[in-house]
Scaffold this motif. Structure first.
Motif, PDB file in Angstrom:
ATOM      1  N   SER A 140      -6.931  19.392 109.696  1.00  0.00           N
ATOM      2  CA  SER A 140      -5.968  20.291 109.597  1.00  0.00           C
ATOM      3  C   SER A 140      -4.610  20.129 110.324  1.00  0.00           C
ATOM      4  CB  SER A 140      -6.368  21.841 109.931  1.00  0.00           C
ATOM      5  OG  SER A 140      -7.421  21.796 108.735  1.00  0.00           O
ATOM      6  N   SER A 274      -4.031  19.886 102.624  1.00  0.00           N
ATOM      7  CA  SER A 274      -4.821  19.305 103.673  1.00  0.00           C
ATOM      8  C   SER A 274      -4.858  20.079 105.003  1.00  0.00           C
ATOM      9  CB  SER A 274      -4.337  17.831 104.236  1.00  0.00           C
ATOM     10  OG  SER A 274      -4.737  17.015 103.303  1.00  0.00           O
ATOM     11  N   ALA A 278      -8.533  21.562 104.541  1.00  0.00           N
ATOM     12  CA  ALA A 278      -9.542  20.167 105.016  1.00  0.00           C
ATOM     13  C   ALA A 278     -10.736  21.076 106.039  1.00  0.00           C
ATOM     14  CB  ALA A 278      -8.749  19.182 105.935  1.00  0.00           C
ATOM     15  N   ARG A 285     -14.421  15.510 100.799  1.00  0.00           N
ATOM     16  CA  ARG A 285     -13.715  16.010  99.434  1.00  0.00           C
ATOM     17  C   ARG A 285     -12.549  15.672  99.523  1.00  0.00           C
ATOM     18  NH1 ARG A 285     -17.265  21.967  99.296  1.00  0.00           N
ATOM     19  NH2 ARG A 285     -19.213  20.835  98.739  1.00  0.00           N
ATOM     20  N   MET A 286     -11.354  16.073 100.574  1.00  0.00           N
ATOM     21  CA  MET A 286     -10.251  15.667 100.411  1.00  0.00           C
ATOM     22  C   MET A 286      -9.809  14.384  99.988  1.00  0.00           C
ATOM     23  SD  MET A 286      -9.081  18.780 100.859  1.00  0.00           S
ATOM     24  CE  MET A 286      -7.425  18.574 101.110  1.00  0.00           C
ATOM     25  N   GLY A 290      -7.928  13.131  96.593  1.00  0.00           N
ATOM     26  CA  GLY A 290      -6.857  12.344  96.731  1.00  0.00           C
ATOM     27  C   GLY A 290      -6.675  10.918  96.212  1.00  0.00           C
ATOM     28  N   LEU A 328      -3.327  14.326 100.469  1.00  0.00           N
ATOM     29  CA  LEU A 328      -4.644  14.621 100.483  1.00  0.00           C
ATOM     30  C   LEU A 328      -5.580  13.596 101.433  1.00  0.00           C
ATOM     31  CD1 LEU A 328      -5.020  15.885  97.088  1.00  0.00           C
ATOM     32  CD2 LEU A 328      -4.816  17.151  98.938  1.00  0.00           C
ATOM     33  N   SER A 332      -7.152  13.498 106.428  1.00  0.00           N
ATOM     34  CA  SER A 332      -8.766  13.357 106.592  1.00  0.00           C
ATOM     35  C   SER A 332      -9.113  12.000 106.819  1.00  0.00           C
ATOM     36  CB  SER A 332      -9.365  13.921 105.269  1.00  0.00           C
ATOM     37  OG  SER A 332      -9.075  15.279 105.103  1.00  0.00           O
TER      38      SER A 332
END
Length: 408
Positions: A140, A274, A278, A285-286, A290, A328, A332
């Protein structure tokens, strides 16, 4: 474990400190993007072809890749603050060399020096965030930092295009020199040391062992390669879009700069998502979302060109969503890579960043060499990178399945 507790115990950084990290992170993206509208004019000024002037981009990216590898590990040993200040000073020197270059060789040398110094901001901002925040917050916070950082590539081509139109291509390097000097002054005043576990990186042998342990981590490679291939889609576009826009479509450098602002707008939106989601949805998943957005957007770019359209909107509208996909994936992916082994977060940030930028350095000259009378070489290279990004995410998914199976 000690390092993780220490990171979690750190007080939250002040907004002014985060703003400094954003500015330091923006130095290198400015160096990449500001002079792009001037590339055709620079090729004419130095009497070289476009593939030769592309070396100022591809070698910049290659030097960034090598620089991150060195600076990240050195910051584990000597601290984030001194390495960031040294890097910013080197960037200012490189900008001056570019500003005063009288031949293509000196210009390329200046770009390499610029890149080695500028990469400190990107690498160390990630490591500093990992120092200050626990694992669950890293994605984040990196999302918020890179969201602010994305303003740099959004406005850089616009500023560069206007400066080139009014004052010539050297004006962009004057701007970069002044901006780098300003960030250096503020950092020397405001930046405090965040790496309080420097004894862990006390010897070159330990650093080598750290890199070897990262090389042996399938999870590290999954996160790093997914981020790198998605990033390579963007770098392929950066390498080829000026030629397509200015030479094939007959548009001006300033117009290219204004259209380019669409791309980081998508990146900002992706980073905002995000930052917001996130921590709740998880990095995997992010990354998957993306990557799928990026692949679909490249396919969407191919459609209007296949129908015969040669308008800037056909090039830049899909790039908004490719920027979204980058926003996205990258926070992450980076967070996952630097959290695999928190005790060597600087080395992990440097290695993952080096690989990410290295992919861009490989893609850029390929685009420059293959572009000719059509846009299809650019779209093909972008599609291949997007497919490899999706395949790389499989390493993360495989590791998770294996981890679950081992717990049964």
């Amino acid at each position: 474990m000690t390092h993780t507790r220490a990171a979690a115990a750190q007080p939250a950084a002040k907004p002014s400190f985060i703003a400094l990290l954003i500015a330091a992170s923006a130095v290198s993206p400015l160096g990449i993007n500001m002079y792009l509208p001037s590339m055709p004019a620079m090729a004419r000024a130095f009497r070289v072809d476009f593939a030769t002037i592309q070396l100022t981009l591809s070698l910049y990216l290659a030097a960034m890749a090598i620089g991150q590898l060195i600076i990240g590990s050195l910051s584990d040993r000597f601290g984030r603050r001194p390495m960031l200040l040294i890097g910013l000073f080197i960037f200012v020197i490189g900008s001056f060399v570019c500003l005063t270059a009288q031949n293509i060789g000196l210009l390329i040398l200046g770009r390499v020096v610029q890149a080695i110094g500028g990469c400190a901001g990107i690498t160390l901002s990630r490591a500093i965030v990992r120092d200050l925040y626990g694992r669950n917050q890293v994605a984040s916070m990196i999302g918020y930092v890179t969201m602010g950082m994305a303003v740099a590539p959004m406005i850089a081509p616009t500023i560069g295009g206007v400066l080139e139109t009014l004052y010539g291509w050297r004006a962009s390097f004057m701007f970069l020199m002044l901006f780098g000097g300003l960030v250096l002054l503020v950092a020397s005043w405001q930046l405090h040391e965040t790496n309080h576990n420097r004894s862990a990186g006390g010897s070159p042998r330990h650093l080598i062992r750290s890199y070897l342990s990262l090389f042996g981590s399938r999870l590290f490679w999954g996160y790093t390669l997914a981020a790198s291939f998605v990033s390579a889609v963007f770098f392929a576009f950066v390498a080829g879009a000026p030629y397509v826009m200015i030479e094939l479509m007959g548009r001006s450098p300033a117009e290219y700069g204004f259209y380019f602002a669409i791309v980081p707008s998508g990146y900002i939106l992706g980073n905002f998502a995000s930052g917001r989601f996130a921590g709740r949805l998880g990095p995997n998943r992010m990354i998957l979302a993306g990557t799928l957005v990026t692949l679909a957007s490249v396919a969407g770019m191919a459609v209007p060109f296949a129908m015969g359209s040669l308008h800037p909107a056909a090039l830049f509208a899909p790039m908004f969503f490719i920027g979204l996909g980058n926003g996205l994936v990258l926070p992450s992916g980076i967070a996952g890579a630097v959290s695999v082994k928190p005790e060597v977060a600087g080395a992990a940030a440097g290695l993952s960043g080096s690989i990410q930028i290295g992919f861009g350095a490989l893609v850029a000259p390929v685009v420059g060499a293959t572009l000719g009378a059509t846009v299809w070489p650019l779209i093909t290279i972008m599609a291949v990178c997007a497919l490899f990004a999706l395949a790389s995410f499989g390493l993360v998914a495989d590791w998770r399945r294996a981890s679950r199976a081992s717990k049964l």
